[in-house]
Design an enzyme around this catalytic site. Structure first.
Site, short mmCIF file in Angstrom:
data_model
loop_
_atom_site.label_atom_id
_atom_site.label_comp_id
_atom_site.label_asym_id
_atom_site.label_seq_id
_atom_site.Cartn_x
_atom_site.Cartn_y
_atom_site.Cartn_z
N ASP A 101 -20.92 -33.21 1.14
CA ASP A 101 -21.86 -32.12 1.45
C ASP A 101 -22.27 -32.20 2.92
O ASP A 101 -22.73 -33.24 3.39
CB ASP A 101 -23.10 -32.24 0.55
CG ASP A 101 -22.75 -31.95 -0.91
OD1 ASP A 101 -21.68 -31.36 -1.17
OD2 ASP A 101 -23.54 -32.34 -1.79
N PHE A 117 -11.87 -28.37 -3.36
CA PHE A 117 -12.48 -27.69 -2.22
C PHE A 117 -11.45 -27.38 -1.15
O PHE A 117 -11.47 -26.32 -0.55
CB PHE A 117 -13.63 -28.53 -1.64
CG PHE A 117 -14.94 -28.27 -2.31
CD1 PHE A 117 -15.16 -28.68 -3.62
CD2 PHE A 117 -15.96 -27.58 -1.67
CE1 PHE A 117 -16.36 -28.43 -4.26
CE2 PHE A 117 -17.17 -27.32 -2.30
CZ PHE A 117 -17.37 -27.75 -3.60
N GLU A 118 -10.54 -28.32 -0.94
CA GLU A 118 -9.55 -28.09 0.11
C GLU A 118 -8.63 -26.92 -0.23
O GLU A 118 -8.27 -26.13 0.66
CB GLU A 118 -8.72 -29.35 0.34
CG GLU A 118 -7.67 -29.11 1.41
CD GLU A 118 -7.14 -30.36 2.06
OE1 GLU A 118 -7.43 -31.46 1.57
OE2 GLU A 118 -6.44 -30.22 3.07
N LYS A 133 -28.19 -27.91 8.16
CA LYS A 133 -29.43 -27.78 8.95
C LYS A 133 -29.79 -29.12 9.57
O LYS A 133 -29.73 -30.15 8.90
CB LYS A 133 -30.58 -27.32 8.05
CG LYS A 133 -30.44 -25.90 7.58
CD LYS A 133 -31.64 -25.46 6.79
CE LYS A 133 -31.42 -24.04 6.30
NZ LYS A 133 -32.16 -23.73 5.11
#
Ligand SMILES: C[S@@+](CC[C@H](N)C(=O)[O-])C[C@H]1O[C@@H](n2cnc3c(N)ncnc32)[C@H](O)[C@@H]1O
Length: 208
Positions: A116, A187-188, A120
Protein backbone atom coordinates in the site's frame (compact mmCIF):
# COMPACT_ATOMS: atom_id res chain seq x y z
CA UNK A 1 -21.18 -35.09 5.15
CA UNK A 2 -21.11 -32.05 7.43
CA UNK A 3 -19.14 -29.05 6.27
CA UNK A 4 -16.58 -29.03 9.07
CA UNK A 5 -15.49 -32.62 8.49
CA UNK A 6 -14.02 -31.66 5.09
CA UNK A 7 -11.18 -29.55 6.47
CA UNK A 8 -7.61 -30.78 6.15
CA UNK A 9 -5.63 -31.93 9.16
CA UNK A 10 -3.19 -29.60 10.91
CA UNK A 11 -0.20 -30.65 8.79
CA UNK A 12 -1.91 -29.77 5.52
CA UNK A 13 -3.78 -26.69 6.69
CA UNK A 14 -2.77 -23.69 4.56
CA UNK A 15 -3.77 -21.00 7.07
CA UNK A 16 -1.38 -21.51 9.96
CA UNK A 17 -2.08 -20.57 13.58
CA UNK A 18 1.06 -20.93 15.64
CA UNK A 19 0.79 -22.20 19.23
CA UNK A 20 1.96 -18.75 20.38
CA UNK A 21 2.01 -15.38 18.60
CA UNK A 22 4.78 -14.30 20.99
CA UNK A 23 7.44 -16.85 20.07
CA UNK A 24 9.43 -17.40 16.91
CA UNK A 25 8.00 -19.84 14.40
CA UNK A 26 9.50 -23.25 13.93
CA UNK A 27 9.47 -23.76 10.14
CA UNK A 28 9.40 -27.52 10.73
CA UNK A 29 6.01 -27.11 12.42
CA UNK A 30 4.61 -25.38 9.31
CA UNK A 31 6.20 -27.30 6.46
CA UNK A 32 6.63 -31.07 6.28
CA UNK A 33 9.85 -30.74 4.23
CA UNK A 34 12.90 -28.80 5.26
CA UNK A 35 13.68 -26.64 2.21
CA UNK A 36 14.26 -22.93 1.44
CA UNK A 37 11.52 -20.59 2.69
CA UNK A 38 10.28 -17.70 0.52
CA UNK A 39 7.81 -15.19 1.93
CA UNK A 40 5.31 -12.96 0.10
CA UNK A 41 4.49 -10.01 2.39
CA UNK A 42 1.01 -8.57 1.72
CA UNK A 43 0.23 -11.46 -0.63
CA UNK A 44 -3.38 -10.41 -1.29
CA UNK A 45 -5.39 -13.24 -2.86
CA UNK A 46 -2.12 -15.07 -3.37
CA UNK A 47 -2.43 -16.04 -7.04
CA UNK A 48 1.32 -15.59 -7.56
CA UNK A 49 2.07 -17.71 -4.49
CA UNK A 50 -0.16 -20.47 -5.83
CA UNK A 51 1.70 -20.35 -9.14
CA UNK A 52 5.10 -20.53 -7.45
CA UNK A 53 4.13 -23.21 -4.95
CA UNK A 54 3.03 -25.41 -7.83
CA UNK A 55 6.00 -24.59 -10.05
CA UNK A 56 8.69 -24.83 -7.35
CA UNK A 57 7.75 -27.70 -5.03
CA UNK A 58 11.35 -27.78 -3.75
CA UNK A 59 10.77 -24.50 -1.89
CA UNK A 60 8.42 -23.62 0.96
CA UNK A 61 6.16 -20.62 0.31
CA UNK A 62 4.56 -18.46 2.97
CA UNK A 63 2.01 -15.70 2.37
CA UNK A 64 1.53 -13.00 4.98
CA UNK A 65 -1.67 -10.99 4.71
CA UNK A 66 -3.70 -9.02 7.21
CA UNK A 67 -7.11 -9.47 5.53
CA UNK A 68 -8.89 -12.67 6.46
CA UNK A 69 -11.00 -12.94 3.28
CA UNK A 70 -7.85 -12.90 1.15
CA UNK A 71 -6.00 -15.65 3.03
CA UNK A 72 -9.15 -17.76 3.06
CA UNK A 73 -9.27 -17.52 -0.75
CA UNK A 74 -5.71 -18.84 -0.85
CA UNK A 75 -6.73 -21.67 1.44
CA UNK A 76 -9.67 -22.59 -0.78
CA UNK A 77 -7.75 -22.50 -4.06
CA UNK A 78 -4.60 -24.43 -3.02
CA UNK A 79 -6.13 -27.92 -2.70
CA UNK A 80 -7.86 -27.54 -6.08
CA UNK A 81 -4.39 -27.08 -7.62
CA UNK A 82 -2.99 -30.06 -5.73
CA UNK A 83 -0.86 -27.84 -3.48
CA UNK A 84 -0.56 -28.83 0.16
CA UNK A 85 2.80 -29.31 1.84
CA UNK A 86 4.83 -26.35 0.57
CA UNK A 87 2.35 -23.48 0.95
CA UNK A 88 1.25 -21.77 4.15
CA UNK A 89 -0.35 -18.44 5.05
CA UNK A 90 -0.32 -16.33 8.17
CA UNK A 91 -3.03 -13.77 8.82
CA UNK A 92 -1.00 -11.08 10.53
CA UNK A 93 0.67 -7.73 10.01
CA UNK A 94 3.86 -8.11 7.95
CA UNK A 95 6.10 -5.90 10.10
CA UNK A 96 5.22 -7.88 13.22
CA UNK A 97 5.75 -11.21 11.46
CA UNK A 98 9.20 -10.31 10.18
CA UNK A 99 10.38 -8.71 13.41
CA UNK A 100 8.95 -11.11 15.97
CA UNK A 101 7.92 -14.40 14.35
CA UNK A 102 10.56 -15.32 11.80
CA UNK A 103 13.72 -16.99 13.13
CA UNK A 104 16.90 -15.01 12.39
CA UNK A 105 18.77 -15.94 9.19
CA UNK A 106 16.04 -18.39 8.12
CA UNK A 107 14.32 -16.86 5.06
CA UNK A 108 15.75 -17.30 1.55
CA UNK A 109 13.74 -14.53 -0.13
CA UNK A 110 11.13 -11.90 0.61
CA UNK A 111 8.71 -10.69 -2.05
CA UNK A 112 7.04 -7.31 -1.46
CA UNK A 113 4.82 -6.51 -4.40
CA UNK A 114 2.65 -3.41 -4.60
CA UNK A 115 2.59 -2.64 -0.88
CA UNK A 116 0.00 0.00 0.00
CA UNK A 117 1.60 3.32 -1.10
CA UNK A 118 -0.07 5.62 1.44
CA UNK A 119 0.31 8.55 -1.00
CA UNK A 120 -0.51 11.41 1.39
CA UNK A 121 2.58 12.80 3.08
CA UNK A 122 1.05 12.64 6.54
CA UNK A 123 0.41 8.90 5.96
CA UNK A 124 3.94 7.99 4.87
CA UNK A 125 4.60 6.75 8.39
CA UNK A 126 2.26 3.82 7.63
CA UNK A 127 4.32 2.58 4.70
CA UNK A 128 5.76 -0.89 5.20
CA UNK A 129 9.20 -0.18 3.77
CA UNK A 130 11.03 2.10 6.20
CA UNK A 131 14.61 2.08 7.53
CA UNK A 132 13.79 0.04 10.68
CA UNK A 133 11.86 -2.51 8.63
CA UNK A 134 14.80 -2.96 6.24
CA UNK A 135 16.96 -3.78 9.28
CA UNK A 136 14.54 -6.49 10.45
CA UNK A 137 14.35 -7.91 6.91
CA UNK A 138 18.15 -8.23 6.96
CA UNK A 139 18.03 -10.06 10.28
CA UNK A 140 15.44 -12.58 9.07
CA UNK A 141 17.26 -13.31 5.79
CA UNK A 142 19.84 -16.03 5.33
CA UNK A 143 23.26 -14.83 4.16
CA UNK A 144 22.92 -14.22 0.42
CA UNK A 145 19.11 -14.00 0.68
CA UNK A 146 17.03 -11.61 -1.43
CA UNK A 147 14.36 -8.94 -1.09
CA UNK A 148 12.29 -8.42 -4.26
CA UNK A 149 10.27 -5.24 -4.62
CA UNK A 150 7.75 -3.92 -7.13
CA UNK A 151 5.51 -0.87 -7.05
CA UNK A 152 3.72 1.38 -9.51
CA UNK A 153 4.26 4.31 -7.13
CA UNK A 154 7.34 6.32 -8.13
CA UNK A 155 7.66 8.29 -4.90
CA UNK A 156 7.41 5.19 -2.70
CA UNK A 157 9.91 3.42 -4.97
CA UNK A 158 12.42 6.25 -4.47
CA UNK A 159 11.94 5.90 -0.72
CA UNK A 160 12.47 2.13 -0.93
CA UNK A 161 15.74 2.63 -2.83
CA UNK A 162 16.90 5.18 -0.26
CA UNK A 163 16.09 2.83 2.67
CA UNK A 164 17.95 -0.14 1.14
CA UNK A 165 20.77 2.06 -0.15
CA UNK A 166 21.38 3.34 3.38
CA UNK A 167 21.58 -0.17 4.84
CA UNK A 168 25.04 -1.76 4.55
CA UNK A 169 23.58 -5.28 4.73
CA UNK A 170 22.29 -5.04 1.17
CA UNK A 171 23.57 -4.61 -2.35
CA UNK A 172 21.32 -3.93 -5.33
CA UNK A 173 21.23 -6.62 -8.03
CA UNK A 174 19.22 -7.22 -11.22
CA UNK A 175 15.48 -7.35 -10.50
CA UNK A 176 13.18 -10.27 -11.16
CA UNK A 177 10.94 -9.48 -14.12
CA UNK A 178 7.83 -11.58 -14.80
CA UNK A 179 8.05 -13.38 -18.13
CA UNK A 180 4.37 -14.38 -18.33
CA UNK A 181 1.07 -13.11 -16.87
CA UNK A 182 1.14 -16.06 -14.40
CA UNK A 183 4.32 -14.59 -12.92
CA UNK A 184 2.51 -11.31 -12.18
CA UNK A 185 0.54 -10.55 -9.06
CA UNK A 186 -3.15 -9.66 -9.33
CA UNK A 187 -2.38 -5.97 -8.93
CA UNK A 188 0.38 -6.10 -11.51
CA UNK A 189 -1.89 -7.70 -14.11
CA UNK A 190 -4.37 -4.84 -13.59
CA UNK A 191 -1.62 -2.21 -13.83
CA UNK A 192 -0.17 -3.86 -16.95
CA UNK A 193 -3.62 -3.66 -18.60
CA UNK A 194 -3.73 0.05 -17.79
CA UNK A 195 -0.19 0.47 -19.18
CA UNK A 196 1.17 1.84 -15.89
CA UNK A 197 4.95 1.77 -15.51
CA UNK A 198 6.20 -0.64 -12.85
CA UNK A 199 9.30 -0.02 -10.75
CA UNK A 200 11.27 -3.07 -9.63
CA UNK A 201 14.29 -3.70 -7.49
CA UNK A 202 16.10 -6.64 -5.94
CA UNK A 203 18.53 -6.55 -3.05
CA UNK A 204 20.87 -9.27 -1.81
CA UNK A 205 22.01 -9.57 1.79
CA UNK A 206 25.77 -9.31 1.62
CA UNK A 207 26.56 -8.89 5.32
CA UNK A 208 24.72 -9.13 8.66
C1 LIG B 1 -2.05 -3.31 -2.97
S1 LIG B 1 -2.34 -4.90 -2.36
C2 LIG B 1 -1.15 -5.92 -3.25
C3 LIG B 1 -1.47 -7.39 -3.13
C4 LIG B 1 -0.50 -8.30 -3.89
N1 LIG B 1 0.85 -8.18 -3.38
C5 LIG B 1 -0.53 -7.98 -5.36
O1 LIG B 1 0.46 -7.40 -5.86
O2 LIG B 1 -1.53 -8.33 -6.02
C6 LIG B 1 -1.59 -4.82 -0.76
C7 LIG B 1 -1.93 -6.01 0.10
O3 LIG B 1 -1.16 -5.96 1.27
C8 LIG B 1 -2.00 -6.16 2.40
N2 LIG B 1 -1.36 -5.39 3.47
C9 LIG B 1 -1.18 -4.06 3.52
N3 LIG B 1 -0.47 -3.72 4.60
C10 LIG B 1 -0.18 -4.88 5.24
C11 LIG B 1 0.53 -5.21 6.41
N4 LIG B 1 1.13 -4.25 7.12
N5 LIG B 1 0.61 -6.50 6.77
C12 LIG B 1 0.02 -7.47 6.04
N6 LIG B 1 -0.67 -7.23 4.91
C13 LIG B 1 -0.76 -5.96 4.51
C14 LIG B 1 -3.35 -5.61 1.98
O4 LIG B 1 -4.40 -6.17 2.73
C15 LIG B 1 -3.39 -6.04 0.53
O5 LIG B 1 -3.89 -7.34 0.36
Amino acid sequence: MQKWTVQSNATNKILHSPPSWFERLDWAALFPKRQPVEVDLGCGDGSLLLHWAKRFPDRNWLGVERLKGRVLKLERKAPRLGIAGNLRALRIESGYAVEWLFPPASVTAFHIYFPDPWPKKRHHKYRLVQPAFVTVLARALEPGGFVNLATDHGDYFAEMLACFGANASFERVEPLVPATPEEMTDFERDFATEGRPINRARFRKVRS
